[in-house]
Design an enzyme around this catalytic site. Structure first.
Site, mmCIF file in Angstrom:
data_model
loop_
_atom_site.group_PDB
_atom_site.id
_atom_site.type_symbol
_atom_site.label_atom_id
_atom_site.label_comp_id
_atom_site.label_asym_id
_atom_site.label_seq_id
_atom_site.Cartn_x
_atom_site.Cartn_y
_atom_site.Cartn_z
ATOM 1 N N ASP A 207 -2.611 -23.652 18.246
ATOM 2 C CA ASP A 207 -1.906 -24.916 17.970
ATOM 3 C C ASP A 207 -2.864 -26.036 17.585
ATOM 4 O OD1 ASP A 207 0.569 -23.765 18.637
ATOM 5 O OD2 ASP A 207 0.213 -24.129 20.779
ATOM 6 N N LYS B 266 1.991 -2.441 8.973
ATOM 7 C CA LYS B 266 3.197 -1.649 8.797
ATOM 8 C C LYS B 266 4.370 -2.419 9.361
ATOM 9 C CE LYS B 266 5.127 2.915 9.005
ATOM 10 N NZ LYS B 266 4.802 4.344 9.043
ATOM 11 N N ASP C 188 0.812 17.584 13.944
ATOM 12 C CA ASP C 188 1.056 17.488 12.500
ATOM 13 C C ASP C 188 -0.235 17.140 11.753
ATOM 14 O OD1 ASP C 188 2.582 17.676 10.187
ATOM 15 O OD2 ASP C 188 3.219 15.573 10.248
ATOM 16 N N LEU D 201 0.823 -1.215 0.000
ATOM 17 C CA LEU D 201 0.000 0.000 0.000
ATOM 18 C C LEU D 201 0.851 1.257 0.000
ATOM 19 C CD1 LEU D 201 -2.652 -1.073 2.667
ATOM 20 C CD2 LEU D 201 -2.893 -1.151 0.183
#
Length: 539
Positions: free
Chosen positions: A447, A65, A157, A36
């Site tokens: 498992d 990510k 930001d 992406l």
């Protein structure tokens, strides 16, 4: 999640004693597909849950990510700090981190996938927003940033590139991302304290969205409101309020030039919208409007009175409200293991499947603060003709809290947070059919032993960044009348999940097909490009 230049602080590089990365192999749980995006420190890939697919369910889309350890060097503390902020925040318009893993080469973050792409790309592709759509997005942003500030987090930001649209089908559901420059301080004790806590800090952010006081190096939470003013300006006219290709000239404009509304671009924009922009872009941070005040501004209130959109609150429905109250009361008394399992289920469901539950949350959250207060709960109870007191509501909310102080995820305030509300409403048999319960059982039984042990529970929590002590595991098992050496087979797990769940007549929701991510690339818009030059970031 961004990484920026920073003065290294070796004493901060130690990992949190609460949140750790799971050492289990992420490829055992997720199937990776297309890339992406990529950056200096790693890549983001589209991924699907192998566990859901193996159990006959169509997997939700996830964005994973992966950060290369060799590239980040000693900057791990920056990643850890951003992660700590993200997992603390619990708001429908803030990006969510579900699980974390670590292998020899990478740190992996399993995150919410926003199929609509960046808000910036949407502006480039389709142009400006109508006031109606702009108000819907700004209302979500005001709510999310107000919530962040109440938690003591300043983003620093905010910009269209750090805002993602949840779906490509519409523009009405947004997520705030990239907390790499965020700062965490003790939550303010009053509305005015957040703006008065001015600290000497380094210049950070993106030049055309940065507040004038940031350029001077002394600022508070209100720098985020300035950025929101710039975003609102861009949404309505397609260009930023202050622009220059020269960084020094841009800084001079931000600090000294009055805001202007070009007649060609703004002639059809309402006075209320312009007034809100002016108040958000007040150069005096002490006079600048806060997000809480913006939510009560005439523009937001007037636009909200128009016919409701898909993502806005549903009309008041007494029957649904009564059911939600009943589910909240039940949720307060269920076992911690069932609460964690409902949290896993919440993370597996996509936006379409939980849409009605989210709308119910918005119906309770009258002030759009991102949480439900004792007062809001009491008011709803009175409207329903119920006599629960504020003291009883406070006791109810205390029971909803899953975490304790050692979990590092405690909401100290007496409010119901988004995930708590959503998990409570998932305690209905329409969400707990046989197929889903088997898939949830296998989240623990990785498992394929066909039973769950205390080790399986501990590993499931570790994937979600939580460490369980022996005492905590013993307590969990004791709550369901077992000791930590016992095994939980599917029948016992099934009975635990259905006990005290609400029976409903609704049909179970089906997972729709997921379209591929849009590949449209933004064109070159000079007004939205950044000037040459950047700030030095000290995190």
């Amino acid at each position: 999640m961004g990484i920026c230049k920073s003065k290294l602080r070796p004493h901060e590089s130690k990992l949190s004693v609460v949140r750790r990365f799971s050492k289990l192999n992420i490829h055992q749980f997720y199937r990776f597909t297309q890339i992406l995006g990529s950056g200096s420190f790693g890549t983001v890939k589209l991924a699907f849950s192998l566990e859901q697919e193996r159990n006959g369910l169509q997997s939700k889309c996830y964005a994973v990510k992966s950060i290369d350890k060799r590239r980040i060097g000693q900057r791990l503390h920056l990643i850890q700090r951003e992660l700590e902020i993200l997992v603390q925040l619990d708001h429908p318009n803030i990006i969510r981190v579900y699980e974390t893993y670590e292998d020899m080469r990478y740190y992996h973050f399993v995150m919410e996938y926003c199929r609509g792409g960046e808000l910036f790309e949407r502006i480039v592709r389709k142009g400006v927003f109508s006031e109606r759509k702009c108000s819907i997005l700004m209302k979500q942003l005001f709510s999310a940033v107000h919530y962040m500030h109440q938690q003591g987090v300043t983003h620093r930001d905010l910009k269209p590139e750090n805002l993602m649209l949840a779906s490509p089908d519409d523009d009405l559901d947004i997520r705030i991302i990239d907390f790499g420059l965020s700062k965490k301080y003790p939550p303010p004790q009053s509305a005015n304290q957040g703006r008065s806590q001015v600290r000497t800090q380094t210049k950070v952010g993106t030049p055309i969205y940065v507040a004038p006081e940031v350029l001077q190096g002394k600022y508070s939470q209100t720098c985020d409101e300035w950025s929101l003013g710039c975003i609102m300006y861009v949404l309505l006219c397609g260009e930023p309020p202050f622009f220059s290709n020269n960084l020094k000239v841009l800084e001079e404009k931000i600090q000294n030039k009055d805001i202007q509304f070009n007649e060609n671009s703004w002639q059809n924009i309402s006075k209320e919208a312009k007034m809100l922009v002016i108040r958000l872009l007040d150069k005096n941070p002490k006079k600048r409007i806060t997000c809480a005040q913006a939510l009560s501004s005439p523009w937001i209130l007037n636009q909200a009175s128009a016919p409701p959109s898909r993502m806005e609150s549903i009309p008041n429905n007494e029957q649904e409200n009564e059911k939600a109250i009943q589910l909240l009361k039940t949720y307060g008394n269920i076992s911690k293991l069932k609460k964690e399992t409902l949290n896993i289920l919440l993370n597996q469901l996509n936006e379409t499947q939980i849409q009605s539950l989210r709308q119910q949350f918005e119906e309770f959250d009258k002030d759009n603060s991102g949480t439900i207060s004792v007062k809001e709960m009491t008011q709803i109870m009175k409207k329903l003709g119920l006599n629960d007191t504020e003291k009883e509501m406070s006791e109810l909310i205390k029971k909803l809290k899953f975490s304790n102080k050692n979990d590092g995820n405690l909401y100290g305030d007496l409010t119901i947070h988004y995930s708590e509300f959503m998990m409570a409403l998932l305690n209905q048999q329409q969400y707990l059919n046989e197929e889903r319960l088997w898939g949830l059982f296998k989240q623990f039984d990785i498992d394929n032993k066909n039973y769950i042990t205390s080790l399986d529970v501990r590993r499931a929590f570790q994937r979600r960044g939580k460490q369980l002590s022996t005492v905590k595991v013993d307590t969990m098992f004791n709550e369901i009348r077992l000791n930590s050496q016992d095994k939980i087979d599917f029948q016992r797990f099934h009975d635990m999940m259905l006990a005290d769940s609400l029976k409903t007549q609704d049909e179970d929701m089906q997972i729709p097909n997921i379209s591929k991510m849009s590949t449209n690339n933004p064109q070159n818009l000079p007004y939205l490009n950044q000037p040459i030059g950047d700030f030095n970031f000290d995190i």
